[in-house]
Design an enzyme around this catalytic site. Structure first.
Site, PDB file in Angstrom:
ATOM      1  N   HIS A  65      16.255  10.020 -73.420  1.00 10.32           N
ATOM      2  CA  HIS A  65      17.539  10.639 -73.084  1.00 10.32           C
ATOM      3  C   HIS A  65      17.620  12.090 -73.571  1.00 10.32           C
ATOM      4  CE1 HIS A  65      18.806   6.637 -71.995  1.00 10.32           C
ATOM      5  NE2 HIS A  65      20.028   7.040 -71.737  1.00 10.32           N
ATOM      6  N   ASP A 119      21.321  -0.093 -73.902  1.00 15.64           N
ATOM      7  CA  ASP A 119      21.562   0.772 -72.756  1.00 15.64           C
ATOM      8  C   ASP A 119      22.081  -0.127 -71.639  1.00 15.64           C
ATOM      9  OD1 ASP A 119      20.642   3.737 -71.735  1.00 15.64           O
ATOM     10  OD2 ASP A 119      20.808   2.252 -70.145  1.00 15.64           O
ATOM     11  N   ARG A 379      25.354   6.805 -61.450  1.00 17.76           N
ATOM     12  CA  ARG A 379      26.733   7.102 -61.869  1.00 17.76           C
ATOM     13  C   ARG A 379      27.128   8.493 -61.392  1.00 17.76           C
ATOM     14  NH1 ARG A 379      26.019   4.203 -67.690  1.00 17.76           N
ATOM     15  NH2 ARG A 379      26.538   2.158 -66.847  1.00 17.76           N
TER      16      ARG A 379
END
Ligand code: MIC
Ligand code: SF4
Length: 641
Positions: A65, A119, A379
């Site tokens: 990330h 996650d 998303r």
């Protein structure tokens, strides 16, 4: 009576409880995964439990990330995670090796096993028949310490797939179709088990795209059978030994069924700013696009990128479009290179990014002001891209590549070509960025940088809760609203006092200061409060700011558990209408609630400002009530061990 796949796996892992819809069960966890943005906290919590070595069959710590390293913070986190993994018997997947879900599918996932990951897209591994659940970091820490994972037995919904996808219609369109039908809260409390003849037409990466984005439905997880296609996938990964067959019995029972005819599907797209805002690509064709991003844990497999490469082959991206591509793993990158696909991608003018999450979580490539960004991600919440007024659309790699070439949203079926992809017999297997735990962990020293602050201590709740409503928000508030990510804030994940400054920052910049000044208070939310990610910082930072309870119409699963894990009471309105009667700054009082928590009885809340009472329920199991009263799961686990 026959059993479905979920029941078969749960039964094998059941430690306590009865597998009856809605009742609490405890299951054994075989594998865990963490990523860096949630991992540092998870490992500090594991350390606080005080166990010398993980007690799972396999635990993996991924770095995917925070890889921008704009300052020392991320690099410090990486070093901490690497040394921590070595000390405690955990595999370490180094930055550059790829996105946790893609790598886990390729190298570690095993059909029939349980996986708990910090996650929300951990269910990606459902694509090979794992029962894989996304949770907060503390739940993973507790599982690594060998404790069972508790959940309320979800409803099991069969998704019957029939037919076969038409050319240029892809797995992404299957899950977008489900989102269109069920919405972002349609999966709460449910597991989706795929079956039917259509299943055998889908490869493992396609199945994984579907289970990955089941997270957007709010589902507990999604799972496919393990069959000859799973076998071929594992064989190409050199992992035949991990294969087992898994299928539902012919007379298996389900709590519901949904049918999707793959042959009837057409290319779909989710419009701003929600993954369930789905329309056909055809209906918005012609909208100019400024940026196209291909990658993320949803669509960054070898198949996805090879398809994109075939579409781009010999063509050029127009100057008005920035096309960025992030392969899901080093293996995907090495294989597209070996098979000649990388060349077509680069020649088209695409920008190649690291094998990591990257723009999906706002780590670079923020789109231009007011621009349209077309992404193969999962998303499209407002502002998540790093640009508040950018309009992010979610689609398949086919739609993305064809639209990138055209400079505008285009139905990929317009491409008058047949795409044929070549597959290598065996993938490029080179695990040199996965470090196994050493044989002499005693010699390892854990290195902590100055950005890694000690865990904040949570205090047990007092008998009387009084405070004001610090913020009132609407429906479907995401954890990105509560605790934003992106290049500026993500590096602060190991430093709660610093990251707490950004709680609700994009909705109300004054939240942090007001919360501190008032010594905490209440949050009031609408439906599906806390949807989206598993980031426990969306509970941990509010806890640090003194939030005692969130009162909402309904909650998303992972965030609700995170609130409980950090001793914040999730309360739901008995009468929805009361939500509308409350305003910011109203002073609330809750008394005599402790016994009621254990008996799941109605709790009375007094609105002292407006002088009325309303009723709420916590819907906690006795175990969860004890966790809340102890001030959170960590205190609870330490008190019982
Ligand atoms: C996300 O996609 O929102 C994330 C970033 O992967 C999160 C985890 C996190 O916030 O660290 C998730 O999905 O759980
Ligand atoms: Fe990473 Fe995006 Fe997947 Fe989250 S959704 S794990 S940020 S690629």
């Amino acid at each position: 009576m026959g059993k479905n796949i979920v029941q078969k796996i749960l039964e094998k892992h059941l430690i306590a409880g009865e597998m009856k819809k809605g009742s609490e069960i405890a299951i054994r966890i075989d594998q865990t995964l963490t990523q860096d943005a949630t991992g540092t906290m998870a490992y500090l919590q594991f350390e606080a439990i005080g166990i010398p070595k993980v007690r799972t069959e396999l635990s993996v710590s991924y770095v995917d990330h925070n890889t921008l390293q704009t300052g020392f913070e991320n690099a410090d986190d990486h070093r901490f995670l690497r040394t921590f993994a070595a000390k405690y018997g955990i595999y370490f997947s180094a930055p550059g090796n790829g996105i946790c879900h893609q790598v886990h599918l390729e190298r570690f996932g095993i059909p029939g096993k349980t996986l708990l990951g910090s996650d929300s897209h951990t269910p990606t591994a459902g694509g090979i028949g794992m029962l894989a659940i996304g949770v907060g970091g503390l739940d993973v820490a507790v599982a690594m310490a060998g404790y069972p994972f508790y959940l309320n037995m979800p409803e099991i919904i069969r998704v019957k797939l029939i037919g076969k996808l038409q050319p240029f219609v892809s797995a992404k369109d299957v899950i977008l179709e489900l989102l269109r039908r069920l919405t972002v809260k349609g999966g709460v409390g449910k597991i989706f088990e795929y079956g039917g003849d259509g299943v055998k037409t889908l490869s493992v990466p396609e199945r994984a795209t579907i289970t990955n984005m089941g997270a957007e439905l709010g589902a507990t997880t999604s799972i496919f059978p393990s069959d000859e296609i799973t076998f071929d996938f594992l064989k190409a990964q050199g992992r035949v030994k991990d294969f087992i067959e898994l299928k539902a019995d012919d007379d298996a029972m389900y709590d519901g069924e949904i049918e999707i005819n793959l042959s009837d599907l057409e290319p779909l797209i989710a419009c701003p700013h929600s993954p369930d805002n789905v329309v056909t690509v055809k209906s918005i064709e012609g909208l100019p696009v400024d940026q196209v991003c291909i990658g993320s844990c949803t669509n960054s497999s070898y198949k996805d990128l090879a398809t994109v490469a075939e579409i781009l082959k010999g063509k050029k991206i127009p100057p008005s479009v920035s096309l960025v591509i992030s392969p899901g793993s080093k293996q995907v990158m090495e294989t597209i290179e070996k098979m000649g696909y990388l060349r077509s991608i680069i020649s088209s003018g695409a920008r190649i990014l690291e094998n990591a999450c990257g723009p999906c979580i706002g780590m670079g490539q923020a789109p231009a002001t007011g621009s349209v960004s077309l992404r193969t991600y999962n998303r499209n919440f407002e502002g998540r891209s790093g640009t508040k007024d950018a309009k992010v659309y979610l689609c398949s790699p086919e739609t993305a590549a064809v639209s990138a070439l055209a400079g505008k949203i285009t139905d990929p079926r317009k491409l008058d070509e047949t795409i044929v992809i070549s597959y290598p017999e065996v993938f490029e297997i080179n695990d040199n960025l996965i470090f196994s735990p050493p044989l002499d962990p005693e010699s390892v020293e854990i290195i902590r940088g100055p950005n890694i602050k000690p865990l904040p201590v949570s205090k047990p709740l007092s008998e009387k809760l009084q405070g004001s409503v610090l913020i009132k928000v609407g429906d479907n508030i995401t954890t990105d609203h509560i605790m934003p990510a992106g290049a500026k804030i993500l590096p602060l994940r190991s430093n709660i006092p610093a990251i707490a400054k950004y709680v609700f920052y994009n909705i109300d910049e004054t939240f942090h200061d007001r919360a501190l000044k008032k010594g905490g208070g209440f949050i009031v939310g609408g439906e599906n409060y806390g949807q989206g990610s598993s980031r426990e910082h969306a509970a941990l930072a509010p806890m640090y700011l003194g939030i005692k309870s969130v009162i909402a119409i309904s909650f998303a699963r992972i965030h609700r558990s995170n609130l409980i894990n950090f001793g914040i009471m999730p309360l739901v309105f008995e009468n929805k209408e009361d939500y509308f009667k409350i305003e910011r700054d109203d002073e609330l009082l809750i008394e005599d609630y402790i016994e009621k928590l254990f008996r799941n009885e109605t709790i009375t809340v007094k609105n002292l400002t407006k002088n009325f009472v309303f009723f709420v329920k916590a819907n906690l199991t006795p175990r969860q009530a004890s966790i809340i009263l102890k001030g959170g799961l960590l205190n609870f686990v330490k008190s019982v061990s």
